[in-house]
Motif scaffolding. Structure first.
Motif, mmCIF file in Angstrom:
data_model
loop_
_atom_site.group_PDB
_atom_site.id
_atom_site.type_symbol
_atom_site.label_atom_id
_atom_site.label_comp_id
_atom_site.label_asym_id
_atom_site.label_seq_id
_atom_site.Cartn_x
_atom_site.Cartn_y
_atom_site.Cartn_z
ATOM 1 N N MET A 240 0.864 -1.181 0.000
ATOM 2 C CA MET A 240 0.000 0.000 0.000
ATOM 3 C C MET A 240 0.904 1.236 0.000
ATOM 4 S SD MET A 240 -3.114 -1.205 0.074
ATOM 5 C CE MET A 240 -3.859 0.409 0.227
ATOM 6 N N GLN A 241 0.771 2.073 -1.027
ATOM 7 C CA GLN A 241 1.600 3.275 -1.117
ATOM 8 C C GLN A 241 0.904 4.483 -0.481
ATOM 9 O OE1 GLN A 241 4.259 5.546 -4.399
ATOM 10 N NE2 GLN A 241 2.134 5.284 -5.012
ATOM 11 N N HIS A 242 1.681 5.290 0.226
ATOM 12 C CA HIS A 242 1.232 6.609 0.653
ATOM 13 C C HIS A 242 1.428 7.574 -0.522
ATOM 14 C CE1 HIS A 242 1.407 6.405 5.329
ATOM 15 N NE2 HIS A 242 1.120 5.206 4.826
ATOM 16 N N GLY A 243 0.334 8.121 -1.038
ATOM 17 C CA GLY A 243 0.442 9.051 -2.157
ATOM 18 C C GLY A 243 1.027 10.390 -1.753
ATOM 19 N N ARG A 244 1.454 11.157 -2.742
ATOM 20 C CA ARG A 244 2.125 12.438 -2.497
ATOM 21 C C ARG A 244 1.140 13.456 -1.919
ATOM 22 N NH1 ARG A 244 3.093 15.793 -6.989
ATOM 23 N NH2 ARG A 244 3.407 17.364 -5.377
ATOM 24 N N ASP A 245 1.702 14.534 -1.363
ATOM 25 C CA ASP A 245 0.923 15.584 -0.706
ATOM 26 C C ASP A 245 0.958 16.885 -1.502
ATOM 27 O OD1 ASP A 245 0.579 13.895 1.555
ATOM 28 O OD2 ASP A 245 2.502 14.562 2.384
ATOM 29 N N GLN A 246 0.088 17.823 -1.098
ATOM 30 C CA GLN A 246 0.208 19.265 -1.338
ATOM 31 C C GLN A 246 0.223 19.710 -2.801
ATOM 32 O OE1 GLN A 246 3.721 19.369 1.359
ATOM 33 N NE2 GLN A 246 2.592 20.998 2.439
ATOM 34 N N LEU A 247 -0.622 19.139 -3.611
ATOM 35 C CA LEU A 247 -0.713 19.597 -5.001
ATOM 36 C C LEU A 247 -1.113 21.061 -5.058
ATOM 37 C CD1 LEU A 247 -2.351 16.445 -6.626
ATOM 38 C CD2 LEU A 247 -0.139 17.435 -7.262
ATOM 39 N N HIS A 248 -2.100 21.454 -4.250
ATOM 40 C CA HIS A 248 -2.529 22.855 -4.266
ATOM 41 C C HIS A 248 -1.462 23.775 -3.682
ATOM 42 C CE1 HIS A 248 -4.864 26.502 -3.719
ATOM 43 N NE2 HIS A 248 -4.538 26.484 -2.426
ATOM 44 N N ASP A 249 -0.860 23.389 -2.582
ATOM 45 C CA ASP A 249 0.130 24.250 -1.941
ATOM 46 C C ASP A 249 1.298 24.549 -2.869
ATOM 47 O OD1 ASP A 249 -1.457 24.119 0.285
ATOM 48 O OD2 ASP A 249 -0.186 22.690 1.362
ATOM 49 N N ILE A 250 1.693 23.564 -3.653
ATOM 50 C CA ILE A 250 2.881 23.707 -4.494
ATOM 51 C C ILE A 250 2.541 24.290 -5.859
ATOM 52 C CG2 ILE A 250 4.820 22.468 -5.537
ATOM 53 C CD1 ILE A 250 4.519 20.393 -3.263
ATOM 54 N N PHE A 251 1.371 23.916 -6.399
ATOM 55 C CA PHE A 251 0.953 24.393 -7.718
ATOM 56 C C PHE A 251 -0.492 24.891 -7.666
ATOM 57 C CE2 PHE A 251 4.334 21.316 -8.481
ATOM 58 C CZ PHE A 251 5.174 22.031 -9.319
ATOM 59 N N PRO A 252 -0.726 26.023 -6.989
ATOM 60 C CA PRO A 252 -2.093 26.511 -6.796
ATOM 61 C C PRO A 252 -2.814 26.907 -8.080
ATOM 62 C CG PRO A 252 -0.481 28.143 -6.074
ATOM 63 C CD PRO A 252 0.267 26.882 -6.333
ATOM 64 N N ALA A 253 -2.081 27.239 -9.118
ATOM 65 C CA ALA A 253 -2.729 27.609 -10.380
ATOM 66 C C ALA A 253 -3.341 26.395 -11.086
ATOM 67 C CB ALA A 253 -1.725 28.302 -11.299
ATOM 68 N N MET A 254 -2.871 25.213 -10.764
ATOM 69 C CA MET A 254 -3.340 23.988 -11.430
ATOM 70 C C MET A 254 -4.353 23.212 -10.595
ATOM 71 S SD MET A 254 0.198 22.424 -12.964
ATOM 72 C CE MET A 254 1.450 23.459 -13.706
ATOM 73 N N TYR A 255 -4.265 23.312 -9.276
ATOM 74 C CA TYR A 255 -5.104 22.495 -8.395
ATOM 75 C C TYR A 255 -5.723 23.379 -7.316
ATOM 76 C CZ TYR A 255 -2.194 18.807 -10.439
ATOM 77 O OH TYR A 255 -1.527 17.974 -11.306
ATOM 78 N N ASP A 256 -7.061 23.362 -7.220
ATOM 79 C CA ASP A 256 -7.685 24.060 -6.108
ATOM 80 C C ASP A 256 -7.617 23.186 -4.856
ATOM 81 O OD1 ASP A 256 -9.813 22.181 -6.247
ATOM 82 O OD2 ASP A 256 -11.023 23.510 -7.501
ATOM 83 N N GLU A 257 -8.047 23.730 -3.720
ATOM 84 C CA GLU A 257 -7.903 23.012 -2.456
ATOM 85 C C GLU A 257 -8.715 21.724 -2.429
ATOM 86 O OE1 GLU A 257 -8.953 26.365 0.130
ATOM 87 O OE2 GLU A 257 -7.000 26.085 1.077
ATOM 88 N N LYS A 258 -9.921 21.764 -2.976
ATOM 89 C CA LYS A 258 -10.764 20.567 -2.955
ATOM 90 C C LYS A 258 -10.151 19.458 -3.800
ATOM 91 C CE LYS A 258 -15.477 18.882 -3.527
ATOM 92 N NZ LYS A 258 -16.905 19.266 -3.760
#
Length: 426
Positions: A240-258
């Motif tokens: 079972m892999q732990h997926g990566r974090d913080q898509l919005h924090d690092i790339f806010p223009a591409m990913y909203d918080e939800k």
């Protein structure tokens, strides 16, 4: 009359045609659940009890055929880094002793040995005929000097049936950025983390002082694996892999918080030698059912990757932190659970503004060696309430799973150190 004497009278009678008399022989005592099932919510017919309060951060655990429970602590207490829990007639246990001056996560029983890991080494202890460690102060050092970074440092372990030991070496990075977890920082080309981490390494189970370079990089492209088990029916390693974090924090223009709260999936992989699961270059989108190019490497949330990397065999909601995987082979639980997988979801911390999730044990049905159908929440309310789950302030956080000799399921908690036991008495 003693039970043994009663049996000596009734069994010959049964063999002579008086089988009905066997009904007079008391059945083996069943383990009684605690009132309210120790606070857990379970399917009908199941019950739960608190086996022991360890007082430490209980990570993985293992149970001998005699019922002794070995618990690996994240940090050693005055008793040690491995606690020995001795069973009682009630189904509970007492913390009898401890040994080992190191913390860590991994612990596993195989072929007369107890294996245990620190965050950089793997040891083994010879067991006697009663399943007790013979020389607790003199373990064999099986693997030494595994890569240790500032995150994902735990070394979970499992063994196969051919004399091999598998060790997770987690990536000491979220997504292999030039500057880890920094807004806008791009990924390092040909991610150097993968040279010594971000995968599963294979060693000889009876080796001595093996260095990481002497082992085999069995599988790469796995950010961090805490839960893993060998599927004996399929003769294959599952993780079972732990997926990566913080898509919005690092790339806010591409990913909203939800969107960031819902990506990426926590994935189950069935592994073979040479597989590449794709971290840090991809992540898995559970809604699109596709491998997506990571933004650190040119992705934009829309670019899919169709080849090169293996697909997961199952996907689960984001950020729930699967910390244990166990294939159930016992006979206590109903037939539907046989050869399926239990998963301990430790719980999320980074799903805001969405509610936090996890803090439960799930069951994943299997058929023909692969997951079949959706997962089910099997044991819930470790957090204590829906409000505590949503806020991430859980009373207990499931971390380890082990099967008892009677087929009951043990669950460790690394928040307060509680050891739970789930039984079926219907």
């Amino acid at each position: 009359m003693k039970i043994s004497a009663l049996r000596s009278v009734l069994l010959p009678a049964a063999l002579a045609g008086g089988a009905a008399l066997l009904a007079l022989v008391p059945a083996a005592p069943r383990v009684a659940p605690d009132p309210g099932n120790a606070g857990l919510k379970l399917p009908a017919g199941f019950g739960a009890l608190v086996v022991a309060e360890t007082g430490g951060k209980a990570r993985h655990l293992a149970v001998t055929p005699e019922g002794t429970v070995y618990v690996k602590l994240n940090k050693p207490t005055t008793k040690g880094g491995i606690l020995v829990l001795k069973p009682t007639a009630t189904g509970k246990a007492t913390v009898a002793s401890g040994f080992g001056n190191y913390g860590g996560t991994g612990i596993y029983l195989k072929n007369g040995y107890l294996y245990a890991s620190s965050d950089k080494d793997v040891y083994r202890y010879k067991l006697d005929a009663k399943g007790e460690v013979i020389s607790p102060s003199q373990p064999e050092l099986v693997v030494a000097g595994l890569k240790l970074g500032q995150e994902h440092e735990s070394k979970s372990i499992v063994l196969d049936n051919a004399g091999n030991l598998y060790v997770n070496v987690g990536a000491y990075s979220n997504s292999c950025q030039v500057k880890d977890r920094e807004k806008g920082s791009m990924g390092i080309p040909n991610c150097p983390v993968l040279d010594s981490a971000g995968g599963i390494w294979q060693f000889k189970a009876d080796g001595q002082r093996q260095r990481q370079a002497q082992g085999t990089r069995y599988t790469t492209g796995l950010r961090n694996v805490v839960g893993l088990d060998w599927n004996a029916k399929d003769n294959q390693l599952f993780v079972m892999q732990h997926g990566r974090d913080q898509l919005h924090d690092i790339f806010p223009a591409m990913y909203d918080e939800k969107t960031s709260a819902q990506l990426p999936a926590e994935c189950m992989y069935a592994l073979k030698l040479g597989d590449n699961a794709g971290w840090p270059y991809i992540y898995y989108d559970p809604a699109k059912h596709e491998k997506m190019l990571a933004p650190e490497y040119g992705g934009d949330g829309k670019k899919a990757v169709t080849d090169k990397y293996i697909d997961p065999v199952a996907a689960y909601p984001a950020h729930m932190a699967p910390n244990a995987l166990l294939f159930y082979t016992g006979s206590m639980f109903p037939a539907k659970y046989r050869n399926g997988a239990f998963i301990a979801f430790h719980g999320s911390w980074n799903r805001a503004p969405e509610p936090q999730m996890g803090y439960f044990v799930a069951f994943q049905p299997f058929k023909d060696g692969r997951p079949s159908g959706p997962y089910e929440v099997f044991a819930d309310n470790f957090a204590g309430s829906a409000a505590k789950t949503a806020s991430g302030r859980a009373d207990h956080r499931p971390c380890g799973l082990a099967q008892g000799p009677d087929g009951s399921l043990y669950v460790s908690d690394d928040s307060k150190g509680t050891i739970f036991r789930i039984v079926y008495n219907k």
